[in-house]
Write a protein that holds these residues in place. Sequence first.
Motif, mmCIF file in Angstrom:
data_model
loop_
_atom_site.group_PDB
_atom_site.id
_atom_site.type_symbol
_atom_site.label_atom_id
_atom_site.label_comp_id
_atom_site.label_asym_id
_atom_site.label_seq_id
_atom_site.Cartn_x
_atom_site.Cartn_y
_atom_site.Cartn_z
ATOM 1 N N GLY B 170 0.782 -1.231 0.000
ATOM 2 C CA GLY B 170 0.000 0.000 0.000
ATOM 3 C C GLY B 170 0.815 1.282 0.000
ATOM 4 O O GLY B 170 0.275 2.357 0.238
ATOM 5 N N ARG B 171 2.128 1.160 -0.255
ATOM 6 C CA ARG B 171 2.959 2.366 -0.314
ATOM 7 C C ARG B 171 3.796 2.383 -1.597
ATOM 8 O O ARG B 171 4.242 1.335 -2.067
ATOM 9 C CB ARG B 171 3.935 2.413 0.871
ATOM 10 N N VAL B 172 4.008 3.591 -2.097
ATOM 11 C CA VAL B 172 4.815 3.750 -3.313
ATOM 12 C C VAL B 172 6.275 3.933 -2.934
ATOM 13 O O VAL B 172 6.586 4.634 -1.963
ATOM 14 C CB VAL B 172 4.305 4.982 -4.100
ATOM 15 N N HIS B 173 7.153 3.321 -3.718
ATOM 16 C CA HIS B 173 8.581 3.398 -3.391
ATOM 17 C C HIS B 173 9.445 3.829 -4.557
ATOM 18 O O HIS B 173 10.668 3.681 -4.507
ATOM 19 C CB HIS B 173 9.066 2.034 -2.871
ATOM 20 N N GLY B 174 8.836 4.334 -5.616
ATOM 21 C CA GLY B 174 9.648 4.795 -6.731
ATOM 22 C C GLY B 174 9.039 4.365 -8.045
ATOM 23 O O GLY B 174 7.842 4.063 -8.115
ATOM 24 N N ALA B 175 9.850 4.357 -9.100
ATOM 25 C CA ALA B 175 9.340 4.068 -10.437
ATOM 26 C C ALA B 175 10.439 3.460 -11.296
ATOM 27 O O ALA B 175 11.623 3.614 -11.003
ATOM 28 C CB ALA B 175 8.844 5.367 -11.086
ATOM 29 N N VAL B 176 10.007 2.780 -12.345
ATOM 30 C CA VAL B 176 10.953 2.294 -13.352
ATOM 31 C C VAL B 176 10.850 3.215 -14.563
ATOM 32 O O VAL B 176 9.745 3.604 -14.956
ATOM 33 C CB VAL B 176 10.645 0.838 -13.759
ATOM 34 N N ALA B 177 11.992 3.593 -15.129
ATOM 35 C CA ALA B 177 11.979 4.516 -16.266
ATOM 36 C C ALA B 177 12.947 4.056 -17.347
ATOM 37 O O ALA B 177 13.968 3.422 -17.060
ATOM 38 C CB ALA B 177 12.340 5.924 -15.808
ATOM 39 N N ILE B 178 12.577 4.401 -18.590
ATOM 40 C CA ILE B 178 13.468 4.158 -19.736
ATOM 41 C C ILE B 178 14.113 5.478 -20.119
ATOM 42 O O ILE B 178 13.417 6.472 -20.349
ATOM 43 C CB ILE B 178 12.682 3.685 -20.972
ATOM 44 N N GLY B 179 15.424 5.506 -20.198
ATOM 45 C CA GLY B 179 16.117 6.676 -20.734
ATOM 46 C C GLY B 179 16.014 6.625 -22.258
ATOM 47 O O GLY B 179 16.434 5.651 -22.877
#
Lengths: 249, 584
Positions: B170-179
């Motif tokens: 139930g908590r957000v801890h970040g994100a995955v991103a494409i450069g």
Amino acid sequence: MADSIRLQVSRYRPDTDAEPHWQEYDVPLRKEWTVLDGLNHVKNEIDPTLSFRWSCRMGICGSCGMDVDGEPKLTCGTFLTDYEPGPVTVEPLANFPVVRDLVVDLSDFMAKLPRVKPWIIRDDDHRTVEPDVEYLQTPEELDAYKQFSMCINCMLCYAACPVYGLDPEFIGPAAIALAERYDLDSRDQGTRERLDVLIEHEGVWGCTFVGECTRVCPQHVDPAAAIQRYKLKAAMATVKAFLLPRGGR
Amino acid sequence: MSDSVIRAAHDVLIVGGGGAGLRAAIAIAETNPGLDVAVVSKVYPMRSHTVSAEGGAAGVIADDDSLDEHCYDTVSGSDWLGDQNAIEAFVREAPRELLQLEHWGCPWSRQPDGRIAVRAFGGMKKKRTWFAADKTGFHMLHALFQTSLRYAEVTRYDEEFVTRLLVDDGRVHGAVAIGLMSGRIQAITAKAVILCTGGCGKVFPFTTNANINTGDGMALAYRAGAPLEDMEFVQYHPTGLPFTGILITEAARAEGGWLLNKDGYRYLQDYDLGTPTPTPELRSMELGPRDRLSQAFVHEVEKGRAADSPYGPVVHLDLRHLGEALIDAKLPFVRELCLKYERIDPVHELVPVRPVVHYMMGGVSTDIDGATPLGGLYAAGETACVSINGANRLGSNSLPECLVFGARAGRAAAEYASAAGSTPSVVEAQATDEVRRLERDLLGKRPGGESIAAVREDMQATMEEAAGIFRTGPAMAKGADTLAELQERIGDVDLADTSRSFNTELLAALELANMLDISECILQAGMQREESRGAHQRTDFPARDDERFLTHLLVHRNPDGRSRIEHMPVTITRWVPGERVYGR
């Protein structure tokens, strides 16, 4: 009017290509279509592997600058019918490293921009000032810097600048125009700080006043005038430093 | 660290670098200088769609104006669906935020004595719209971006696209991103995430929105378990240029422009919007709200009183009587756009216009501090639904919304991050899964024969058919069926481009997946709302029904991927629901 026009597009994929090469695409020729519409036709209907940047398609976001028939242009405001009967060449903006196809690397500009301190500098540090009332600024005071505030960072002036082409250390037209935009703003007190940056040897001195930057600007900004004014300011500062005690500061 | 699946760790990660995102970043840097804040954006911040806003930003400053009047205009403009506690906070804080922008260099247009000038705007009873000629969004965005450069402590990830939020317990801890340049897919962890990715106009074929407005933040939140709110309310702006959909600002009418049908008749007088006067009357005729004006256009077409154009029926915007001097001083961008894209000079000629999809009233459901029900996840700007806009947003409320709620979300996220614990190790496994999904399912996939452009076009046509200015239950149900087919087809999308470097085809595929989810939410909410309110007009339920529908609809995503609708009460503080009255 012919039904179609040929685009000669510069292709380059770093994973597979040793160097850029031309690829030709025939796209419909319609009076409303811009070069960007032609490129999107290619991307959607012919070859989805073509890469280019674009977003607002109304000349304000500054993403879609490319060299069209050798001239730096915003492709969203450049109409195909102006290049009849074709072919028309589309290349990445000159003077920048090419990342892929029509996409260039803007890191150099993005690193230079903060160096000219393009923000309001006040003697009272406004980070701590809570605004209750506006700084007064008359329409005439606004007009004094307004044209220099119209820059959309599209990089056409860097692509057109022969000095930047030879000397990448040159801070360049758009950044200097933005420095001048804040210098001329009646709310700003940071002229001296910016001058210190710009009179470094590659700041403004590289410019040989060719004026190509002003000619290609899609927003009618006059970076060449900004550069000229900085040279004058720098010369004045040098004279003051020579004549006055404590360098005239 | 660069080869690890976790690329970097921050206290707060802001997704999107437009008006709301940059305001949030500066708010955090100013109030909590010890916090580590980062902004990740799929375009360079100054390319964000805030740049295209033209007319202005509302904030009470004139002597004859009051906060209560701005509140009432906004509440009635929202057809009483806006949350009044949020509207009161918004109206109270908007002037200070606009003054802050003034201190940061925004070149607001001025009165002769140097004070801020304000102009009229649609649905507003007083002149309270601050403006920078007709490039207000451009100037606000560049002032924010350039000011943000002062704060060297703000890390920027430019041209990086977020594909997934990392969530545990139930908590957000970040994100995955494409450069985009490097093609590198990695996680950026954070104790709090603020979504500021703007709207999703590109789910429709004809929109003022930029190519980047694909609802990424809404889709990220929805998949992570945060509900979307008020999604059935899509704003059509009454004056877009045919073919391109380029916006002609409401300021053109605020400065005195008229809307004419093919007979040269100011047709709005036939739609309970008041009687024509030579100079503009506030909350009347051409200064009515956008939903009512766009609906009037459809009726004119039905009566056969619209003009023909190669791109369908249009009406005419007449600015000729304003004169060249006023147009050049107050509406220079309008003239430039008409000359360039229509080869028409509004100083001498009529401008053809038609309604065009412009803005999403709905978005990620938040409280008045930008907090979503998911721990550590915040949202602000068009991505979010606070909801101050309810069933219809008033022009010039969205720019200050970005500032007020960007700053609020920034401060709240900073406070949350200061108290939050460390990132759990399970996040690394999630990130690895996401990297594998992108590598295998998309980049390493065998061709399935479907084209992204074809599926996208079908989605846009479906949405225009089902969720236009007037809607019916059966048409929306049919549209939802088509969307389900499109969800199947997107699985067979063929990625011809396998390059790691600036792969815009991969980007388009991910954006399309986001848009399909959002389209479904729009139609599901639209089918549930069996009434007509604001921008949601159903010919099968033509009346407003406060008994059943004075309520927000929340769209949740079930674990099986299907949507589920819940009701949430509207917050009413001081303005009881009444009739929306314009022009009388």
